[in-house]
Design an enzyme around this catalytic site. Structure first.
Site, mmCIF file in Angstrom:
data_model
loop_
_atom_site.group_PDB
_atom_site.id
_atom_site.type_symbol
_atom_site.label_atom_id
_atom_site.label_comp_id
_atom_site.label_asym_id
_atom_site.label_seq_id
_atom_site.Cartn_x
_atom_site.Cartn_y
_atom_site.Cartn_z
ATOM 1 N N TYR A 155 0.838 -1.214 0.000
ATOM 2 C CA TYR A 155 0.000 0.000 0.000
ATOM 3 C C TYR A 155 0.874 1.266 0.000
ATOM 4 C CZ TYR A 155 -3.906 2.994 1.629
ATOM 5 O OH TYR A 155 -4.869 3.967 1.768
ATOM 6 N N LYS A 159 1.010 4.129 -2.859
ATOM 7 C CA LYS A 159 0.622 5.512 -2.523
ATOM 8 C C LYS A 159 1.792 6.474 -2.726
ATOM 9 C CE LYS A 159 -3.703 4.781 -1.414
ATOM 10 N NZ LYS A 159 -4.784 5.315 -2.256
#
Ligand code: CAA
Length: 248
Positions: A155, A159
């Site tokens: 993640y 991001k």
């Protein structure tokens, strides 16, 4: 613009907590709001509730992690509604676990849904924005793309990747009336955050100087500002919205 001269905004992952708040705020600001969804069961109930609440938004199916599915969805939206002026790349998932336990599928699912989706969506609206000399692209990243988070190598990598994308594309289209910016929310009261084990979440919130989770509408306000004509000199920027959790 649609046939009534309203700007058309596409919000990916519209049925999630942040997506819903963004759709409502952008609708209130006069946009023709088009949401993207992936899970049909959730979408029907969501749309019914939005209509009940007075939000006359539309929902289109598409798998934003897949280039061809995204291209077909965007073509359909532009044919049925009108050219997309504003794109909010909001769709995202988590598969939290330590890297030592992470399988290839857990890595790929998060990179494809959270980062490759940004390419898939943006690539398919960009030529139209260039032709019309107007566009707003808003990428929803995360505080965990800025500072890292135990259990989120996939993640955080996705991001963080958004920031490089935002800065590079912002340079390429700056002279064409198109702005590209990132928003990095902290821990916001959404289903995604509430899925974090309670004990862990309590520890995280204790590290937030404001001592609370953020509200979805607090992020939606920022989205609507960046989507507006008033933000015309802002591009390549990242806006932190995290209650002071990460300051630098
Ligand atoms: N720092 C240091 N050690 C930690 C730790 C941390 N933050 N979290 C867990 N550990 C340690 C544990 O103490 C334990 O160590 P021991 O074995 O020595 O006791 C070990 O890690 C346990 O790890 P496991 O792999 O067995 O997994 P687990 O079942 O405890 O879960 C986890 C680990 C999946 C990371 C879980 O802690 C978790 O879900 N953490 C939350 C991650 C998070 O914040 N996600 C954000 C989701 S919301 C979002 O992403 C939106 C946004 O943009 C902000």
């Amino acid at each position: 613009m649609d046939k009534h001269n309203k700007r058309v905004v596409l919000v990916t992952g519209a049925t999630g907590g942040l997506g819903t708040a963004m759709c409502k705020k952008l609708y209130d600001e006069g946009f023709h709001v088009v949401g993207n969804y992936y899970t049909k069961a959730k979408a029907d109930a969501w749309l019914e509730q939005m209509k009940k609440d007075g939000y006359n938004v539309e929902l289109f199916h598409g798998d934003v992690s897949d280039f061809d599915s995204t291209a077909a969805m965007i073509k359909k939206i532009e044919t049925d509604i009108g050219p997309i002026d504003t794109l909010v790349n909001n769709a995202g998932i988590t598969r939290d676990m330590r890297l030592i336990n992470m399988g290839k599928d857990d890595w790929n699912a998060v990179i494809n849904t959270n980062l490759n989706s940004v390419f898939n969506c943006t690539r398919n609206v960009l030529q139209g924005m260039i032709d019309r000399k107007f566009g707003r692209i808003i990428n929803i990243s995360s505080v965990n793309g800025q500072r890292g988070q135990f259990g989120q190598t996939n993640y955080s990598a996705a991001k963080a990747g958004m920031h490089g994308f935002t800065k590079s594309l912002a340079m390429e289209v700056a002279k064409l009336g198109i702005t590209v910016n990132t928003i990095s929310p902290g821990y916001i009261a959404t289903d995604m955050v509430m899925a974090v084990p309670e004990k862990v979440l309590t520890q995280i919130v204790a590290q937030v100087p404001m001592g609370r989770l953020g509200g979805t509408e607090e992020v939606a306000h920022l989205v609507s500002f960046l989507a507006s004509d008033k933000s015309s000199f802002i591009t390549g920027s990242n806006y932190s919205i995290n209650g002071g959790q990460h300051v630098y």
